[in-house]
Motif scaffolding. Sequence first.
Motif, short mmCIF file in Angstrom:
data_model
loop_
_atom_site.label_atom_id
_atom_site.label_comp_id
_atom_site.label_asym_id
_atom_site.label_seq_id
_atom_site.Cartn_x
_atom_site.Cartn_y
_atom_site.Cartn_z
N ILE A 108 1.15 -0.66 -0.41
CA ILE A 108 -0.20 -0.36 0.11
C ILE A 108 0.60 1.16 -0.32
O ILE A 108 1.21 1.51 0.96
CB ILE A 108 -1.16 -0.46 1.97
N GLY A 144 1.20 6.91 1.52
CA GLY A 144 0.76 7.44 2.84
C GLY A 144 2.17 7.44 3.86
O GLY A 144 3.03 7.72 3.15
N THR A 163 -5.23 6.46 6.61
CA THR A 163 -4.16 5.43 7.09
C THR A 163 -5.22 4.24 7.90
O THR A 163 -4.83 3.39 8.13
CB THR A 163 -3.02 6.05 7.43
N PHE A 199 -7.70 2.06 6.21
CA PHE A 199 -6.96 0.89 5.99
C PHE A 199 -6.93 -0.01 6.44
O PHE A 199 -7.21 -1.78 7.27
CB PHE A 199 -5.56 1.09 5.28
N PHE A 219 3.25 -1.45 3.99
CA PHE A 219 3.27 0.18 3.25
C PHE A 219 4.41 1.04 3.19
O PHE A 219 5.22 1.05 4.09
CB PHE A 219 2.60 0.56 5.19
N TRP A 239 5.42 4.39 2.67
CA TRP A 239 5.35 6.07 3.05
C TRP A 239 6.53 6.34 2.91
O TRP A 239 7.57 6.35 2.30
CB TRP A 239 5.40 5.34 5.01
N GLU A 270 -3.36 4.50 -0.78
CA GLU A 270 -3.81 4.43 -0.13
C GLU A 270 -5.05 5.90 -0.60
O GLU A 270 -4.95 7.32 -0.73
CB GLU A 270 -2.65 5.91 1.37
N LEU A 299 -10.14 2.41 -0.72
CA LEU A 299 -10.08 1.86 0.71
C LEU A 299 -12.03 1.29 0.66
O LEU A 299 -12.48 -0.23 1.38
CB LEU A 299 -10.43 2.90 1.68
#
Length: 285
Positions: free
Chosen positions: A101, A104, A109, A112, A125, A127, A246, A251
């Motif tokens: 994912i 983010g 977040t 999720f 994740f 990020w 994200e 979602l």
Amino acid sequence: MALLAQAGAVAPAPAAAGPEPSAPEVRVVPPPSAPKDAPADPSAAVAPGGQDGSAPADAEAKPAGGPGEEPAGQPPAPAGPVSPDPLIRLPTEAKEVVLTIDDGPGPLTERFLAVLEAEEVPAVFFWLSGSRSLPLAAEVVRQGHQIGTHTVSHPRLLQLQPGEAAAQITESQAALEAAAGVPVRFFRPPYGEHDRQIREIAAARGMSTVLWTVDSRDWALADDPEQIVANVLQQVKPGALILIHERAQTLAVLPDLIRALREAGYTFIPLPEPDPLPRAVASDG
Ligand SMILES: [Zn+2]
């Protein structure tokens, strides 16, 4: 006895309900490697307009006998250099996939995380460290997920001076490690743009460059979220790394996506931690 071991504890899958703490789930698996070149990544945190994610790259990686089952709870301490080969797919013929994912942390977040917890799905994740503070990082890890760096600010790394590109990678790793309290072993270049030099910067810091097998193209499907699920189902295969972002539309269909993959026989697994290279090869300037 309120103290929980830092990331050293072993705990099984997080409970479906309730904020029950669980230690980071780390499974030791043979090191994957899938040398091949990357697709373009449309995963712009900013504006994806016009970017076109090309067909997913695929690599024939050798099956390595499937993932190990050994539940080792301890994260690899300060990581040594690892292979700079990019990971595009896990070397397994088992119907296992990794949900990744990107872009983010952000306002979605926690939502999720709630879906992943309810469905008991581990995720990775990727990020950006620079866009906001990272208060959720430790919680993400505690819930059994993994965090990789997607740089500080999502630049096109190949257009930067080498020093700037290196800073994007190493500074974001350091920030995420500080926030998460565990080593960060994965790096995903924005837009999938990388070269060997970029990958070697990550590898020298113990990070595997992680691309993807399946591009959901979710960023382009705000008006047609069901197509996100269809895109993934069309491309999924054993060992696939599935790329989502994200985004609100993602979602919205995340429970459907998880269900559909499970109905197709797939299970979700964490990314295997990269193995350090033999010491002779190590060079960390
Ligand atoms: Zn991105």
